[in-house]
Scaffold this motif. Structure first.
Motif, PDB file in Angstrom:
ATOM      1  N   ALA A  12       0.839  -1.265   0.143  1.00 27.72           N
ATOM      2  CA  ALA A  12       0.030   0.088  -0.006  1.00 27.72           C
ATOM      3  C   ALA A  12       0.919   1.277   0.093  1.00 27.72           C
ATOM      4  N   SER A  13       2.152   1.197  -0.392  1.00 29.29           N
ATOM      5  CA  SER A  13       2.895   2.420  -0.641  1.00 29.29           C
ATOM      6  C   SER A  13       2.481   3.237  -1.825  1.00 29.29           C
ATOM      7  N   GLY A  14       1.770   2.678  -2.626  1.00 35.87           N
ATOM      8  CA  GLY A  14       1.339   3.492  -3.962  1.00 35.87           C
ATOM      9  C   GLY A  14       1.872   2.953  -5.172  1.00 35.87           C
ATOM     10  N   LYS A  15       2.691   1.855  -5.151  1.00 39.17           N
ATOM     11  CA  LYS A  15       3.735   1.632  -6.332  1.00 39.17           C
ATOM     12  C   LYS A  15       3.057   1.252  -7.432  1.00 39.17           C
ATOM     13  N   GLY A  16       1.710   0.716  -7.175  1.00 38.17           N
ATOM     14  CA  GLY A  16       0.808   0.199  -8.133  1.00 38.17           C
ATOM     15  C   GLY A  16       0.355   1.129  -9.033  1.00 38.17           C
ATOM     16  N   THR A  17      -0.163   2.159  -8.253  1.00 43.94           N
ATOM     17  CA  THR A  17      -0.658   3.477  -8.794  1.00 43.94           C
ATOM     18  C   THR A  17       0.381   4.139  -9.754  1.00 43.94           C
ATOM     19  N   ARG A 142      -4.835   1.552   2.675  1.00 45.28           N
ATOM     20  CA  ARG A 142      -5.321   0.425   2.487  1.00 45.28           C
ATOM     21  C   ARG A 142      -6.705   0.394   3.043  1.00 45.28           C
ATOM     22  N   MET A 191       2.662  13.086  -0.084  1.00 40.93           N
ATOM     23  CA  MET A 191       2.480  13.284  -1.731  1.00 40.93           C
ATOM     24  C   MET A 191       0.815  12.743  -1.878  1.00 40.93           C
ATOM     25  N   ILE A 193      -1.659  11.463  -5.125  1.00 39.23           N
ATOM     26  CA  ILE A 193      -1.292  10.629  -6.042  1.00 39.23           C
ATOM     27  C   ILE A 193      -0.726  11.643  -7.262  1.00 39.23           C
TER      28      ILE A 193
HETATM   29  N1  LIG Z   1      -0.144   9.391  -2.731  1.00 41.35           N
HETATM   30  C1  LIG Z   1      -1.203   8.834  -2.460  1.00 41.35           C
HETATM   31  N2  LIG Z   1      -1.973   9.393  -1.676  1.00 41.35           N
HETATM   32  C2  LIG Z   1      -3.290   8.945  -1.519  1.00 41.35           C
HETATM   33  N3  LIG Z   1      -3.682   7.678  -1.666  1.00 41.35           N
HETATM   34  C3  LIG Z   1      -2.822   6.913  -2.485  1.00 41.35           C
HETATM   35  C4  LIG Z   1      -1.554   7.337  -3.028  1.00 41.35           C
HETATM   36  N4  LIG Z   1      -1.285   6.268  -3.794  1.00 41.35           N
HETATM   37  C5  LIG Z   1      -1.896   5.399  -3.711  1.00 41.35           C
HETATM   38  N5  LIG Z   1      -2.910   5.749  -3.165  1.00 41.35           N
HETATM   39  C6  LIG Z   1      -3.963   4.878  -2.807  1.00 41.35           C
HETATM   40  O1  LIG Z   1      -3.655   3.803  -1.875  1.00 41.35           O
HETATM   41  C7  LIG Z   1      -4.363   2.413  -2.359  1.00 41.35           C
HETATM   42  C8  LIG Z   1      -2.966   1.472  -2.299  1.00 41.35           C
HETATM   43  O2  LIG Z   1      -2.372   1.976  -3.465  1.00 41.35           O
HETATM   44  P1  LIG Z   1      -1.723   1.028  -4.564  1.00 41.35           P
HETATM   45  O3  LIG Z   1      -1.107   1.854  -5.594  1.00 41.35           O
HETATM   46  O4  LIG Z   1      -2.695  -0.203  -4.842  1.00 41.35           O
HETATM   47  O5  LIG Z   1      -0.562   0.491  -3.424  1.00 41.35           O
HETATM   48  P2  LIG Z   1       0.354  -0.726  -3.660  1.00 41.35           P
HETATM   49  O6  LIG Z   1       0.296  -1.284  -5.061  1.00 41.35           O
HETATM   50  O7  LIG Z   1       1.959  -0.389  -3.363  1.00 41.35           O
HETATM   51  O8  LIG Z   1      -0.033  -1.819  -2.960  1.00 41.35           O
HETATM   52  C9  LIG Z   1      -5.349   2.650  -3.477  1.00 41.35           C
HETATM   53  O9  LIG Z   1      -6.554   2.742  -3.134  1.00 41.35           O
HETATM   54  C10 LIG Z   1      -4.640   4.061  -4.082  1.00 41.35           C
HETATM   55  O10 LIG Z   1      -5.652   4.789  -4.828  1.00 41.35           O
END
Ligand SMILES: Nc1ncnc2c1ncn2[C@@H]1O[C@H](COP(=O)(O)OP(=O)(O)O)[C@@H](O)[C@H]1O
Ligand SMILES: Nc1ccn([C@@H]2O[C@H](COP(=O)(O)OP(=O)(O)O)[C@@H](O)[C@H]2O)c(=O)n1
Length: 216
Positions: A12-17, A142, A191, A193
């Protein structure tokens, strides 16, 4: 190797996004490697197997059909936990290796996100990011994501999950979660997104310039 972008980091670091936005920006195919481990865990549980049984987990990995990555069950809290438990078995990692290598080896390049892309799957990737955020921020993201999907769970439970998963993923013997020596750290705790994506893009553009002009 084409222009491969390796995006690693904890849950849940945002790597997938970031990875999917980079893939869209550059027009590259993307593989979320966490889904592979999630699907292996879900398959094993469906078959009534034990997540700690290395041999059964490997059989589950070898029989994986990529259509299973589309199942909504792989996105649940339970699947994340199951994934991290099957991911400790070297036989499971070996079974998933060739597919990930082949994806990274596509002529036009690719984006892969996971835990060991920059260290094990594509150590020669020209662009590597290690995306992180504090455990509390990750748990908050998450928690919002899972409750938005209809799961009933508390913030404290998710924070405990995140801490346990960090310890298991970082502590395992085979391909532990780690920042590659040549990866750039991106802490997205503060930060949004769009800001995280801009920061990632700057890092990747620097790597791309170096890749396109190795002597320069
Ligand atoms: N910088 C950010 N700020 C707020 N929410 C975020 C951010 N990056 C990702 N998210 C949200 O957090 C959740 C987990 O992101 P995700 O990209 O799936 O993480 P990971 O792949 O690292 O598990 C998703 O619902 C996403 O929309
Ligand atoms: N390249 C990878 C990707 C995931 N995994 C494992 O799979 C689990 C689930 O990965 P994920 O990326 O879907 O997890 P989240 O970050 O989305 O929670 C991780 O906790 C790791 O144990 C791995 O070992 N290697």
């Amino acid at each position: 190797m084409g222009f491969v972008i390796a995006v690693d980091g904890p849950a849940a670091s945002g790597k997938g996004t970031i990875a999917s936005r980079l893939a869209a920006h550059y027009g590259l195919p993307m593989l979320d490697t966490g889904l592979l481990y999630r699907a292996v865990g879900v398959r094993l549980l469906d078959a009534g197997g034990d997540l700690d049984d290395a041999a059964a987990a490997e059989v589950s990995a070898r029989g994986l059909d990529l259509a299973e990555l589309e199942r909504p069950e792989v996105r649940t809290r339970a699947a994340g936990e199951a994934a991290s438990r099957v991911a400790v078995h070297p036989g499971v990692r070996a079974a998933l290796f060739d597919l990930q290598r082949a994806f990274a080896g596509q002529e036009g390049g690719a984006v892969l996100d996971g835990r060991d892309i920059g260290t094990v799957i594509a150590p020669e990737a020209p662009a590597k990011l290690y995306v992180t955020a504090s455990p509390e921020v990750r748990a908050d993201r998450r928690w919002k994501q899972l409750t938005g999907q209809g799961e009933t769970v508390s913030f404290e439970e998710i924070l405990a999950d995140i801490r346990k998963r960090d310890e298991r993923d970082g502590g395992r013997k085979d391909a532990p979660m780690a920042q590659a020596e040549d990866a750039t750290l991106l802490d997205t705790s503060e930060m949004t997104i769009p800001l995280a994506f801009d920061a990632a893009l700057r890092i990747v553009e620097t790597a791309r310039a170096r890749w396109g002009n190795p002597k320069g």
